[in-house]
Write a protein that holds these residues in place. Structure first.
Motif, PDB file in Angstrom:
ATOM      1  N   LEU A 150       0.833  -1.208   0.000  1.00  0.00           N
ATOM      2  CA  LEU A 150       0.000   0.000   0.000  1.00  0.00           C
ATOM      3  C   LEU A 150       0.864   1.253   0.000  1.00  0.00           C
ATOM      4  O   LEU A 150       0.562   2.229  -0.704  1.00  0.00           O
ATOM      5  N   LEU A 151       1.948   1.250   0.762  1.00  0.00           N
ATOM      6  CA  LEU A 151       2.810   2.423   0.807  1.00  0.00           C
ATOM      7  C   LEU A 151       3.459   2.676  -0.548  1.00  0.00           C
ATOM      8  O   LEU A 151       3.532   3.827  -1.016  1.00  0.00           O
ATOM      9  N   ALA A 166       0.773   3.866   9.035  1.00  0.00           N
ATOM     10  CA  ALA A 166       1.262   4.423   7.776  1.00  0.00           C
ATOM     11  C   ALA A 166       0.408   3.965   6.600  1.00  0.00           C
ATOM     12  O   ALA A 166       0.128   4.737   5.675  1.00  0.00           O
ATOM     13  N   ALA A 167      -0.017   2.695   6.622  1.00  0.00           N
ATOM     14  CA  ALA A 167      -0.864   2.191   5.536  1.00  0.00           C
ATOM     15  C   ALA A 167      -2.209   2.896   5.526  1.00  0.00           C
ATOM     16  O   ALA A 167      -2.720   3.284   4.467  1.00  0.00           O
ATOM     17  N   ALA A 168      -2.825   3.066   6.698  1.00  0.00           N
ATOM     18  CA  ALA A 168      -4.112   3.766   6.763  1.00  0.00           C
ATOM     19  C   ALA A 168      -3.961   5.210   6.303  1.00  0.00           C
ATOM     20  O   ALA A 168      -4.829   5.742   5.593  1.00  0.00           O
ATOM     21  N   ALA A 169      -2.863   5.862   6.696  1.00  0.00           N
ATOM     22  CA  ALA A 169      -2.639   7.243   6.256  1.00  0.00           C
ATOM     23  C   ALA A 169      -2.420   7.321   4.751  1.00  0.00           C
ATOM     24  O   ALA A 169      -2.846   8.288   4.095  1.00  0.00           O
ATOM     25  N   SER A 219       0.268   8.031  17.719  1.00  0.00           N
ATOM     26  CA  SER A 219       1.626   7.758  17.269  1.00  0.00           C
ATOM     27  C   SER A 219       2.303   9.065  16.901  1.00  0.00           C
ATOM     28  O   SER A 219       1.748   9.881  16.167  1.00  0.00           O
ATOM     29  N   SER A 220       3.521   9.238  17.404  1.00  0.00           N
ATOM     30  CA  SER A 220       4.303  10.418  17.010  1.00  0.00           C
ATOM     31  C   SER A 220       4.649  10.369  15.535  1.00  0.00           C
ATOM     32  O   SER A 220       4.838  11.404  14.899  1.00  0.00           O
ATOM     33  N   ASP A 221       4.748   9.168  14.975  1.00  0.00           N
ATOM     34  CA  ASP A 221       5.057   9.043  13.552  1.00  0.00           C
ATOM     35  C   ASP A 221       3.999   9.731  12.701  1.00  0.00           C
ATOM     36  O   ASP A 221       4.298  10.320  11.664  1.00  0.00           O
ATOM     37  N   ARG A 222       2.744   9.614  13.136  1.00  0.00           N
ATOM     38  CA  ARG A 222       1.665  10.237  12.369  1.00  0.00           C
ATOM     39  C   ARG A 222       1.802  11.752  12.381  1.00  0.00           C
ATOM     40  O   ARG A 222       1.580  12.414  11.377  1.00  0.00           O
ATOM     41  N   ALA A 223       2.191  12.301  13.527  1.00  0.00           N
ATOM     42  CA  ALA A 223       2.298  13.748  13.627  1.00  0.00           C
ATOM     43  C   ALA A 223       3.539  14.275  12.914  1.00  0.00           C
ATOM     44  O   ALA A 223       3.485  15.304  12.227  1.00  0.00           O
ATOM     45  N   LEU A 224       4.656  13.571  13.045  1.00  0.00           N
ATOM     46  CA  LEU A 224       5.934  14.125  12.594  1.00  0.00           C
ATOM     47  C   LEU A 224       6.584  13.344  11.455  1.00  0.00           C
ATOM     48  O   LEU A 224       7.528  13.841  10.849  1.00  0.00           O
ATOM     49  N   TYR A 277       5.347   9.913   8.793  1.00  0.00           N
ATOM     50  CA  TYR A 277       4.565   9.635   7.585  1.00  0.00           C
ATOM     51  C   TYR A 277       3.374  10.563   7.451  1.00  0.00           C
ATOM     52  O   TYR A 277       2.965  10.922   6.338  1.00  0.00           O
ATOM     53  N   GLY A 278       2.778  10.971   8.572  1.00  0.00           N
ATOM     54  CA  GLY A 278       1.631  11.867   8.502  1.00  0.00           C
ATOM     55  C   GLY A 278       1.974  13.173   7.824  1.00  0.00           C
ATOM     56  O   GLY A 278       1.194  13.708   7.014  1.00  0.00           O
ATOM     57  N   ALA A 279       3.163  13.739   8.130  1.00  0.00           N
ATOM     58  CA  ALA A 279       3.581  14.995   7.506  1.00  0.00           C
ATOM     59  C   ALA A 279       3.785  14.812   6.003  1.00  0.00           C
ATOM     60  O   ALA A 279       3.416  15.681   5.198  1.00  0.00           O
ATOM     61  N   VAL A 280       4.362  13.682   5.597  1.00  0.00           N
ATOM     62  CA  VAL A 280       4.601  13.428   4.167  1.00  0.00           C
ATOM     63  C   VAL A 280       3.283  13.320   3.408  1.00  0.00           C
ATOM     64  O   VAL A 280       3.076  13.984   2.382  1.00  0.00           O
ATOM     65  N   PHE A 281       2.358  12.502   3.900  1.00  0.00           N
ATOM     66  CA  PHE A 281       1.097  12.305   3.183  1.00  0.00           C
ATOM     67  C   PHE A 281       0.246  13.579   3.190  1.00  0.00           C
ATOM     68  O   PHE A 281      -0.387  13.917   2.180  1.00  0.00           O
ATOM     69  N   ASP A 282       0.227  14.278   4.317  1.00  0.00           N
ATOM     70  CA  ASP A 282      -0.555  15.517   4.373  1.00  0.00           C
ATOM     71  C   ASP A 282       0.016  16.559   3.427  1.00  0.00           C
ATOM     72  O   ASP A 282      -0.738  17.294   2.764  1.00  0.00           O
ATOM     73  N   ALA A 283       1.336  16.651   3.359  1.00  0.00           N
ATOM     74  CA  ALA A 283       1.953  17.637   2.472  1.00  0.00           C
ATOM     75  C   ALA A 283       1.600  17.367   1.009  1.00  0.00           C
ATOM     76  O   ALA A 283       1.342  18.301   0.232  1.00  0.00           O
TER      77      ALA A 283
END
Length: 986
Positions: free
Chosen positions: A770-771, A806-809, A837-842, A844-850
Motif C-alpha cells: 500500500l505504501l 502508515a498504511a491507513a494514512a 503515534s508520534s510518527d503520524r504527527a511528525l 509519515y503523517g507529515a509526508v502524506f498531508d503535504a
C-alpha cells in the motif's frame, strides 16, 4: 482488458454473489465481512470490469440462467442437507424454537440415538430467518482435543487465524457484531472445551445465539437445557414413532401393511421411542418382517451393559444396538469394532490397513455394514468413503475394548497415521486437501498414543509431523501446541530443545512475544540438560534479542536488566573463563556500553520508526553440527544480542549524530560476519536486520536498502519452516520499504508483489504494498489493497496496531487526492482507532498531508505541516520518509514563496543525492524557483522513468501551457481529482 488475475479471490466471491442478485447486506453476511467492505469491492469491480451499474455487473458475473436468486428473506446458511426426511415432532420443534428466541444458549440434551441432531437441524432451518447474519453448523464428533473447539468452529465459518489472536479470538472477532446462530453438535466428549469456548464467545458477541446438542448438559450458568424426549407413542399407531418406522421401512424396501400399525406401535414402545433404534429396526423390516423384529428384541443381548450411568432411554438404545450387532456375522462384528478407531470418513483401503485384513474382504464387509445402516456411505474424490454415526462408533469402540483388541488395532491406526503424515510431508501436491481429510485421525491417534509410555516414540514423531503440517496449513496456534507437545514427548533433552525452538518460532509468526521468549528460554534449559552449553548460550542470547526485536508483541516485556542478565549468562556458557578472569568478563560487553540507562527501550532493533517492533523475524537458529559449529553459532548469537541491546539504546535515546554510531555499526557488522561463518542463513539474516537498522539510525538510507536487499536474497531459496517463514516475510517488508525510502520504486513494487502473494499473508495482508502504490500514485491498486487491509483488520477485532498507521494514512491520502472527503474521513477514523503515534504527527503523517495540501494548492499550509527541520524530527522520518520529507518541504517552501526557499532547496539537494524520486522532486522545486521551464519538464521524464506517474502528471500541470492539458488528462486517468493551480513562486 481485465483478466482473471486482476480480480482478487475475495472480489471473485463478491462478483458471484452479485450475479446471484444478493444485496450488499446479504453478501456481507454470507462472507462474514462488513457492508462497507462489500461496497468497496463492488466499486472496485465496477471500475475493473468497466460496468456502468450493478445490473451490468451482475450480467458480467455470467451466472447460469438456471441459478435461482436467493430470496432476501432467507439468511446465509451452512447447514448439512438431510439425507432423509424429518418426521413429526411438531411440539418439540415449537418448544425448542421458543427457547432459541428467548435465550442465547440452549442445549438440547438426551441420550445417544434420541434424535437430538435431527431435531436441532429442523428447528434451525425453520428459525434461520430470525438470524439475518447467518446460521452455521459445527460437527464436533471428529474433535478429540477439548482445546480444538475453536479450530472446528473457525473451519465451519471459513476463518483463518488472525495475526496476534488465537482461533477463539478470531471467531469472536468475526462474530462480534453479528446476529447469528451457531449450532454445536455432539458436545458430550469435549464438554470442558465447549464450556470455556462458549463463555468467551457469548461474552464477546452479544447478538450470537448458540444451540448445542449433547448427552449431558454443559453446566454453565447461562445455559438453558431442553431435554429431548423420545418420539411420541400411541397404542393405536397414530404417533411420530410409528410414522418414522413406516417411512424408513418403506425406504429400505416396501412399507409394512397399514393394518399392522398396532404391531409396529408395540415394537416402537419396546424401543422406548428412540429414533435411532426405530430406524435400525425399520431397516431390517424387509428381511426379518415384524415378527422377526419382535423376536429379536427379546434376545438376552438387549440387557444393559453400561451400568448405572445410563438411564432407561439410553438402555433401550444400547439394547437396540446390541440386537443389531447380534444379527451380524462374526467377521462383520470384528470389522465394525475395528473401524471404530477412525475419527473421520475412511476408505476400504485405509480400513484394510488398520484392521489387518485383505482389502477385498474389507470392502465386501463395509458394504454389508452399510446395508445394515451401521455405516454411512458417501462419494469423494479419493473414492467411496464410510463413516459410522457417533453412537454406533462409540458402541463399536466398547466392543473393541471387550475383545481386548484396542492396543493392536489402535497401534495399526497409529502406524497408518504416521505413514499418512510422512507422505504429506514428502509429497506436497494437493496436500492441503489430503491433510484435511486425515487431520482428525492424526489428532485422535496422537491423543491415544500420547498417554502411553510404550508408544512415546511414535507419539513424538506424530506430534512433530502434525506440528509441521498444521504450520504449513496456517493453523499456527495448533502448530505451536503440537511443537510443545512434541517437546514433552521427545526421546531426550536435545530433541526437546529442537522442538521448543520451533515452537518459539511459530509463536513469533503469531506475534505472541511472551510465548516466543518463554519457549526460547525453555529451549536453553533443555540444551543445558542435554550437555550442550553452546546451544543453551545461543538460545539465551536469542531470547535477549527477541525482547528488543519484538517488543510490541509482548504483554509483559522483559526489562533491559533481564535481557542483559541473559546475555551475561549466555557468555558464561559460551566462553570459558580464562585463569584469573571471571567468566563472561569481556571487553565491550553489553553491560559496559556507555551512555545507556537500564530499562530505556523504545521499540526493537529490528523495528524501524513507524513500524511496530515484532514485524521483524527473530533469533538466531540453533546450531547444528560439531562443537566448533555450536560454539560459532553461540558467538554469533551473542554478537547479535549485544548489537541489538546497544542499537536499541543508541537509536531510542541518543540520536544519529553521536559517536556511538560507528560502534553500533561495527558491532552489527561483526554479528553478520560471525553468523555467516556458521553457514546458517537464518542467523545471518537476523544479523543483517540488526546491521540494516544500525545504518538506518545513522541516517544512511542507501546502506539500509543494500543490507535489506542482501538479506532477502539470502533467504530466497530456503524451504518452508516457522523461522524461515517469519524471517522471509519480515525481510520482504523491509526490502520493499527500504527500496521505497531510497527511491527505487520499480524494485519496491516487485518486492511488494512478491510479499502480497505470500501464502502466509492470504488473510492479513501487509502494509508495504500500500505504501509503495500510494507514493507512486497508483490509486486503483491502493483502493483494492485497502479493502483487503480493512477486511483483515476488522476480522481481527479492529485492534490498536500502530504499525498499520502508515498504511491507513496512505489510503487516506489517496482519497484526499481523489477529493473523496467522506472516504478520507472514514480512513482517518481508522487511523485514530489504530492508536496515537508520534510518527503520524511528525513522520509519515507529515509526508502524506503535504502531498494532499500541495495538490490542493495550499502551499502555505504544507510549509506549516513540514515546519520542523529534518534534524528535529529525525527519529520519525529516518526510515522511508527522510528523503520524501526534505524534498516535499523544499517544494512547499518554493510554492509558498518562503524566504528560506533557496536554502531549503540547496540543503535538500545535498540530502537526497542518489535517490531518483526525491532528486527529481528537489530539481523540480529548483526549476520552479528559477523559472526554468525546460528543467521543469525534464523532471517529468525522470518521474516517468522512476515509475511515479502521479508526480509526472503533477509536473506537467506545474509547467502550464500546452503541457497542462496532458497533465490534467493523466491525473484523471489515474483517478485523481483536478489539481488546484499553484501560486507562482515569489
Amino acid at each position: 482488458m481485465v483478466t482473471d488475475t486482476d480480480i482478487s479471490p475475495r472480489e471473485a466471491e463478491v462478483l458471484e454473489l452479485v450475479g446471484a442478485h444478493l444485496s450488499n447486506a446479504e453478501i456481507a453476511a454470507r462472507l462474514v465481512i462488513s457492508v462497507r467492505t462489500v461496497e468497496s469491492h463492488v466499486s472496485s469491480l465496477l471500475r475493473k470490469l468497466e460496468a456502468p451499474d450493478r445490473r451490468a455487473l451482475a450480467r458480467a458475473a455470467a451466472v447460469p440462467a438456471a441459478a435461482a436468486p436467493v430470496p432476501p428473506s432467507v439468511p446465509p446458511s451452512a447447514l448439512p442437507a438431510p439425507l432423509t426426511s424429518f418426521v413429526g415432532r411438531a411440539r418439540e420443534r415449537a418448544e425448542l424454537a421458543a427457547l432459541l428466541a428467548a435465550h442465547r444458549q440452549v442445549t438440547a440434551v438426551g441420550p445417544g440415538g434420541v434424535g437430538k441432531t435431527r431435531l436441532a437441524l429442523a428447528v434451525t432451518a425453520e428459525a434461520a430467518a430470525l438470524f439475518p447474519d447467518g446460521v452455521w453448523f459445527v460437527d464436533l464428533v471428529p474433535v478429540t482435543d477439548p482445546g480444538l473447539i475453536a479450530t472446528a468452529v473457525a473451519g465451519a465459518l471459513g476463518l483463518g487465524e488472525q495475526p496476534g489472536r488465537d482461533l477463539a479470538g478470531s471467531v469472536a472477532a468475526a462474530l462480534a457484531d453479528r446476529h447469528a446462530l451457531v449450532v454445536l453438535d455432539n458436545c458430550e466428549h469435549v464438554l470442558d472445551g465447549v464450556a470455556l469456548f462458549l463463555e468467551r464467545l457469548l461474552a464477546s458477541c452479544p447478538r450470537v445465539t448458540v444451540l448445542a446438542t449433547s448427552r449431558a448438559r454443559l453446566m454453565v450458568p447461562f445455559e438453558r437445557v431442553y431435554p429431548v424426549p423420545p418420539l411420541s407413542l400411541a397404542a393405536d399407531g397414530d404417533s411420530d414413532a410409528v410414522a418414522l418406522f413406516v417411512e424408513r421401512a418403506g425406504a429400505a424396501g416396501r412399507p409394512p401393511d397399514p393394518a399392522l400399525r398396532g404391531q409396529i406401535a408395540a415394537i416402537c414402545a419396546r424401543l422406548d421411542g428412540m429414533a435411532l433404534a426405530i430406524e435400525l429396526a425399520a431397516a431390517r423390516c424387509p428381511t426379518l418382517g415384524l415378527d422377526g423384529i419382535t423376536a429379536a428384541l427379546s434376545h438376552p443381548l438387549r440387557m444393559l451393559t453400561g451400568g448405572s450411568r445410563a438411564d432407561e432411554r439410553h438402555r433401550s438404545v444400547r439394547a437396540a444396538l446390541d440386537w443389531s450387532h447380534a444379527l451380524l456375522e462374526p467377521a462383520d462384528r470384528e470389522l465394525l469394532r475395528r473401524v471404530s478407531v477412525f475419527a473421520a470418513p475412511f476408505t476400504a483401503a485405509a480400513a484394510a490397513e488398520v484392521t489387518g485384513s485383505e482389502e477385498w474382504l474389507v470392502a465386501d464387509g463395509l458394504a454389508r455394514l452399510a446395508e445394515q445402516s451401521l455405516l454411512v456411505v458417501s462419494a469423494s474424490p479419493s473414492g467411496t468413503e464410510y463413516r459410522a454415526l457417533e453412537t454406533i462408533r462409540q458402541y463399536a469402540a466398547e466392543r473393541l475394548a471387550e475383545a481386548g483388541e484396542v492396543d493392536e488395532v489402535r497401534g495399526r491406526h497409529l502406524r497408518w497415521c504416521l505413514e499418512r503424515a510422512a507422505g504429506l510431508a514428502a509429497d506436497r501436491q494437493d496436500w492441503r486437501a489430503r491433510f484435511d481429510l486425515v487431520a482428525d485421525d492424526l489428532r485422535a491417534a496422537l491423543t491415544w498414543a500420547g498417554g502411553r509410555a510404550e508408544r512415546r516414540a511414535d507419539a513424538y514423531e506424530l506430534a512433530r509431523h502434525l506440528a509441521e503440517l498444521t504450520f504449513t496449513r496456517n493453523l499456527t496456534g495448533e502448530s505451536q501446541r503440537r511443537y510443545e507437545q512434541a517437546a514433552g514427548l521427545a526421546p531426550g533433552p536435545a530433541a526437546s530443545a529442537a522442538m521448543l525452538r520451533q515452537a518459539s518460532a511459530v509463536a513469533g509468526c503469531r506475534s505472541a512475544g511472551d510465548d516466543m521468549y518463554r519457549l526460547r528460554r525453555a529451549a536453553a534449559d533443555a540444551a543445558r540438560a542435554a550437555g550442550d552449553p553452546a546451544g543453551a548460550a545461543a538460545d539465551l542470547a536469542s531470547a535477549a534479542t527477541m525482547a528488543f526485536r519484538y517488543s510490541s508483541t509482548f504483554v509483559r516485556l522483559p526489562s533491559r536488566e533481564e535481557a542483559v542478565a541473559l546475555i551475561d549468562e549466555a557468555r558464561r556458557l559460551a566462553v570459558p573463563a580464562a585463569p584469573g578472569e571471571e567468566a563472561g568478563e569481556t571487553a565491550g560487553g553489553v553491560g559496559t556500553a556507555s551512555g545507556e540507562e537500564a530499562g530505556e527501550t523504545a521499540g526493537g532493533v529490528g523495528a524501524a520508526p513507524g513500524e511496530e517492533a515484532g514485524e521483524t523475524a527473530g533469533g538466531v537458529g540453533a546450531a547444528s553440527g560439531g562443537e566448533a559449529g555450536k560454539r560459532g553459532a553461540a558467538e554469533a548469537a551473542l554478537a547479535l544480542a549485544e548489537a541489538a541491546v546497544l542499537a536499541d539504546a543508541f537509536g531510542a535515546v541518543q540520536g544519529p549524530s553521536v559517536n556511538e554510531a560507528p560502534e553500533t555499526i561495527a558491532r552489527a557488522g561483526r554479528a553478520v560476519e560471525l553468523a555467516a561463518m556458521t553457514g546458517d542463513p537464518l542467523a545471518e539474516s537476523a544479523a543483517l536486520d540488526a546491521l540494516s537498522c544500525a545504518h538506518l539510525w545513522a541516517g544512511d538510507t542507501f546502506a539500509t536498502a543494500a543490507m535489506a536487499d542482501r538479506r532477502v536474497r539470502l533467504l530466497a531459496s530456503l524451504p518452508v519452516s516457522p523461522t524461515g517463514t517469519h524471517e522471509l516475510i519480515d525481510a520482504l517488508g523491509m526490502v520493499t520499504e527500504a527500496g521505497l525510502g531510497a527511491g527505487d520504486v520499480p524494485g519496491a513494487r516487485r518486492w511488494a508483489r512478491r510479499l502480497a502473494a505470500h501464502p502466509s499473508l492470504a488473510e492479513a495482508g501487509h502494509r508495504a504494498p500500500l505504501l509503495v502504490d500510494a507514493l507512486a500514485g497508483h490509486a486503483g491498486d491502493v483502493l483494492d489493497g485497502s479493502v483487503r487491509l480493512l477486511d483483515a483488520w476488522r476480522r481481527a477485532g479492529s485492534p490498536a496496531r500502530g504499525y498499520l498507521g502508515a498504511a491507513a494514512a496512505a489510503v487516506a491520502m489517496i482519497h484526499g487526492l481523489r477529493a473523496d472527503h467522506d472516504a478520507r474521513r472514514a480512513w482517518e477514523d481508522v487511523l485514530d482507532q489504530l492508536g496515537p503515534s508520534s510518527d503520524r504527527a511528525l513522520g509519515y503523517g507529515a509526508v502524506f498531508d503535504a502531498i494532499v495540501l500541495l495538490h490542493r494548492g495550499q502551499a502555505a499550509e504544507a510549509v506549516e505541516r513540514t515546519a520542523p527541520e529534518a534534524a528535529e524530527v529525525w527519529k520519525w522520518i529516518t526510515w522511508i520518509w527522510h528523503h520524501w520529507y526534505v524534498a516535499l518541504r523544499a517544494e512547499a517552501a518554493v510554492l509558498a514563496g518562503h524566504p528560506d526557499a533557496r536554502d531549503r532547496v540547496a540543503a535538500a539537494r545535498a540530502a537526497v543525492t542518489g535517490n531518483p524520486v526525491a532528486d527529481a522532486l528537489v530539481r523540480r522545486a529548483g526549476a520552479l524557483l528559477d523559472g526554468d521551464r525546460e528543467a521543469l519538464l525534464a523532471t517529468a521524464e525522470a518521474f516517468e522513468t522512476a515509475e511515479c506517474p502521479y508526480q509526472a502528471a503533477r509536473t506537467l500541470l506545474l509547467a502550464g501551457g500546452e503541457e497542462a492539458g496532458r497533465g490534467a488528462a493523466a491525473l484523471a486517468a489515474l483517478g485523481f481529482a483536478p489539481m488546484a493551480p499553484a501560486p507562482a513562486p515569489a
